[in-house]
Design a protein around this motif. Structure first.
Motif, mmCIF file in Angstrom:
data_model
loop_
_atom_site.group_PDB
_atom_site.id
_atom_site.type_symbol
_atom_site.label_atom_id
_atom_site.label_comp_id
_atom_site.label_asym_id
_atom_site.label_seq_id
_atom_site.Cartn_x
_atom_site.Cartn_y
_atom_site.Cartn_z
ATOM 1 N N PHE A 1 -8.777 2.187 -5.372
ATOM 2 C CA PHE A 1 -9.036 1.054 -4.470
ATOM 3 C C PHE A 1 -7.767 0.592 -3.771
ATOM 4 N N GLY A 2 -7.974 -0.043 -2.639
ATOM 5 C CA GLY A 2 -6.888 -0.682 -1.900
ATOM 6 C C GLY A 2 -7.463 -1.796 -1.059
ATOM 7 N N ALA A 3 -6.773 -2.937 -1.022
ATOM 8 C CA ALA A 3 -7.258 -4.103 -0.279
ATOM 9 C C ALA A 3 -6.407 -4.351 0.963
ATOM 10 N N ARG B 1 -4.100 -5.450 -13.235
ATOM 11 C CA ARG B 1 -4.816 -6.707 -13.494
ATOM 12 C C ARG B 1 -6.289 -6.581 -13.082
ATOM 13 N N ARG C 1 -7.573 -13.209 -4.154
ATOM 14 C CA ARG C 1 -8.665 -14.175 -4.319
ATOM 15 C C ARG C 1 -9.878 -13.525 -4.970
ATOM 16 N N GLY C 2 -9.679 -12.426 -5.670
ATOM 17 C CA GLY C 2 -10.753 -11.827 -6.463
ATOM 18 C C GLY C 2 -11.637 -10.844 -5.729
ATOM 19 N N VAL C 3 -11.288 -10.536 -4.472
ATOM 20 C CA VAL C 3 -12.140 -9.628 -3.686
ATOM 21 C C VAL C 3 -12.240 -8.257 -4.352
ATOM 22 N N SER D 1 0.837 -1.205 0.000
ATOM 23 C CA SER D 1 0.000 0.000 0.000
ATOM 24 C C SER D 1 0.871 1.254 0.000
ATOM 25 N N ARG E 1 -5.978 -10.361 -0.127
ATOM 26 C CA ARG E 1 -5.572 -10.164 -1.526
ATOM 27 C C ARG E 1 -5.430 -11.490 -2.280
ATOM 28 N N TYR F 1 -6.329 5.291 -12.899
ATOM 29 C CA TYR F 1 -4.912 5.634 -13.019
ATOM 30 C C TYR F 1 -4.131 4.771 -12.031
ATOM 31 N N ALA F 2 -2.927 4.396 -12.403
ATOM 32 C CA ALA F 2 -2.026 3.729 -11.458
ATOM 33 C C ALA F 2 -0.605 4.127 -11.798
ATOM 34 N N THR G 1 -11.687 -7.378 -7.467
ATOM 35 C CA THR G 1 -12.382 -7.419 -8.759
ATOM 36 C C THR G 1 -13.897 -7.431 -8.531
ATOM 37 N N LYS H 1 -9.294 -7.118 -15.695
ATOM 38 C CA LYS H 1 -10.394 -8.077 -15.483
ATOM 39 C C LYS H 1 -11.741 -7.368 -15.463
ATOM 40 N N TRP I 1 2.432 1.871 -3.493
ATOM 41 C CA TRP I 1 1.619 2.196 -4.674
ATOM 42 C C TRP I 1 0.507 3.210 -4.432
HETATM 43 C C1 LIG Z 1 -4.193 -4.016 -6.319
HETATM 44 C C2 LIG Z 1 -5.005 -4.707 -5.219
HETATM 45 C C3 LIG Z 1 -6.136 -3.799 -4.791
HETATM 46 C C4 LIG Z 1 -5.587 -6.003 -5.788
HETATM 47 O O1 LIG Z 1 -6.473 -6.552 -4.805
HETATM 48 P P1 LIG Z 1 -6.894 -8.094 -4.862
HETATM 49 O O2 LIG Z 1 -8.065 -8.297 -3.966
HETATM 50 O O3 LIG Z 1 -5.691 -8.939 -4.664
HETATM 51 O O4 LIG Z 1 -7.368 -8.213 -6.361
HETATM 52 P P2 LIG Z 1 -7.919 -9.497 -7.114
HETATM 53 O O5 LIG Z 1 -7.619 -10.749 -6.327
HETATM 54 O O6 LIG Z 1 -9.321 -9.211 -7.510
HETATM 55 O O7 LIG Z 1 -7.027 -9.509 -8.455
HETATM 56 C C5 LIG Z 1 -5.642 -9.314 -8.383
HETATM 57 C C6 LIG Z 1 -4.937 -10.119 -9.461
HETATM 58 O O8 LIG Z 1 -3.674 -9.517 -9.685
HETATM 59 C C7 LIG Z 1 -2.651 -10.443 -9.397
HETATM 60 N N1 LIG Z 1 -1.553 -9.685 -8.834
HETATM 61 C C8 LIG Z 1 -1.511 -9.013 -7.677
HETATM 62 N N2 LIG Z 1 -0.306 -8.429 -7.533
HETATM 63 C C9 LIG Z 1 0.407 -8.746 -8.634
HETATM 64 C C10 LIG Z 1 1.716 -8.451 -9.076
HETATM 65 N N3 LIG Z 1 2.557 -7.698 -8.355
HETATM 66 N N4 LIG Z 1 2.116 -8.954 -10.269
HETATM 67 C C11 LIG Z 1 1.294 -9.708 -11.012
HETATM 68 N N5 LIG Z 1 0.022 -10.017 -10.660
HETATM 69 C C12 LIG Z 1 -0.396 -9.536 -9.468
HETATM 70 C C13 LIG Z 1 -3.289 -11.428 -8.442
HETATM 71 O O9 LIG Z 1 -2.590 -12.653 -8.466
HETATM 72 C C14 LIG Z 1 -4.660 -11.555 -9.065
HETATM 73 O O10 LIG Z 1 -4.541 -12.342 -10.223
HETATM 74 P P3 LIG Z 1 -5.710 -13.283 -10.823
HETATM 75 O O11 LIG Z 1 -6.508 -12.367 -11.660
HETATM 76 O O12 LIG Z 1 -5.010 -14.299 -11.665
HETATM 77 O O13 LIG Z 1 -6.462 -13.864 -9.687
HETATM 78 C C15 LIG Z 1 -4.103 -5.038 -3.989
HETATM 79 O O14 LIG Z 1 -2.951 -5.704 -4.433
HETATM 80 C C16 LIG Z 1 -3.694 -3.805 -3.188
HETATM 81 O O15 LIG Z 1 -4.376 -3.411 -2.259
HETATM 82 N N6 LIG Z 1 -2.547 -3.201 -3.549
HETATM 83 C C17 LIG Z 1 -2.071 -2.012 -2.838
HETATM 84 C C18 LIG Z 1 -2.941 -0.795 -3.118
HETATM 85 C C19 LIG Z 1 -2.987 -0.454 -4.590
HETATM 86 O O16 LIG Z 1 -2.048 -0.663 -5.352
HETATM 87 N N7 LIG Z 1 -4.118 0.109 -5.007
HETATM 88 C C20 LIG Z 1 -4.347 0.540 -6.376
HETATM 89 C C21 LIG Z 1 -3.779 1.890 -6.603
HETATM 90 S S1 LIG Z 1 -3.984 2.379 -8.317
#
Ligand SMILES: CC(C)(COP(=O)(O)OP(=O)(O)OC[C@H]1O[C@@H](n2cnc3c(N)ncnc32)[C@H](O)[C@@H]1OP(=O)(O)O)[C@@H](O)C(=O)NCCC(=O)NCCS
Length: 205
Positions: free
Chosen positions: A109-111, A154, A118-120, A43, A116, A144-145, A122, A158, A46
């Motif tokens: 968004f942020g999880a 990703r 498991r599709g939460v 977190s 993380r 934006y990211a 998405t 999706k 990013w």
């Molecule tokens: C980005 C984030 C919200 C994703 O949350 P999540 O609940 O894990 O998302 P999902 O499970 O729905 O999907 C994530 C997918 O990305 C993949 N993934 C996550 N990090 C990855 C990485 N560094 N490299 C490649 N794939 C990655 C996961 O394996 C998953 O893949 P899948 O589609 O094959 O299942 C979470 O990683 C997070 O909180 N990151 C920090 C905050 C952030 O970056 N927010 C967005 C700012 S723009």
């Protein structure tokens, strides 16, 4: 017109559910898990969450910033609730819709680290898109990211976003200006990815 203001916070904030994922109003009791999320290295890397971050900051964010966003219409932020690995359903992150001008919104968004991968997120973004398009009548959403945030990319992929490339020096990241990936999702776009997965490495700055 900005997003509609919500005069009666928290009463007017809707609750949206799909399977084990619920979007709901933030509550004071979310503060300890918000601290875990906001001090997690991914977190910090990013997002623009303040660093360092503590319980008082989480309480201020939950008690003032989030309600203020709903009341003014600048940001509709939902708490994500789902089941943690310990079997307890509780705060699992935040998904937001920010005002971006007439008919437009920005998603953010942020999880919580424990849920993380498991599709939460998405599922949460899908619920937010339905709220933005069907309830509020928005036409288009933008994402934006920071370049390199493949996990966020990703989720956008999706969720049916169309990638537009890299915007040079667009995001503010704790005082530093960084390059951004950008993507949009229109109301009438079909569900699901627009094309094969591309991790963006060909579009790095
Ligand atoms: C980005 C984030 C919200 C994703 O949350 P999540 O609940 O894990 O998302 P999902 O499970 O729905 O999907 C994530 C997918 O990305 C993949 N993934 C996550 N990090 C990855 C990485 N560094 N490299 C490649 N794939 C990655 C996961 O394996 C998953 O893949 P899948 O589609 O094959 O299942 C979470 O990683 C997070 O909180 N990151 C920090 C905050 C952030 O970056 N927010 C967005 C700012 S723009």
């Amino acid at each position: 017109m900005p997003l509609p203001g919500t005069p009666r916070f928290p009463d007017d904030v809707p609750t949206l559910t799909a399977g084990d994922v619920t979007l709901r109003v933030h509550r004071a009791e979310d503060a300890p898990d918000a601290v875990v999320q906001c001090t997690d290295p991914v977190s910090v890397r990013w997002t623009t969450v303040p660093h360092p971050y503590d319980l008082e900051m989480a309480k201020g964010w939950l008690g003032q910033v989030v309600p203020g966003g709903w009341e003014s219409g600048s940001e509709h932020a939902f708490a994500i609730e789902t089941t943690h690995p310990d079997g307890v359903r509780r705060f699992s992150g935040t998904v937001s819709l920010r005002d971006a001008g007439p008919g437009r919104g920005e998603i953010a968004f942020g999880a919580h680290p424990d849920v993380r991968g498991r599709g939460v997120m998405t599922t949460a973004v899908d619920l937010l898109m339905r709220y933005a398009f069907d309830t509020l009548g928005l036409r288009v959403l933008v994402w934006y990211a920071n370049v390199g945030n493949v996990g966020s990319r990703r989720v956008a992929w999706k969720s049916g976003f169309t990638f537009g490339g890299t915007m040079h020096a667009w995001l503010d990241h704790r005082g530093e200006t960084t390059d951004a990936w950008v993507a949009t999702r229109h109301r009438d776009d079909p569900a699901g990815p627009r094309g094969p997965w591309d991790d963006g490495s060909g579009q790095s700055a």
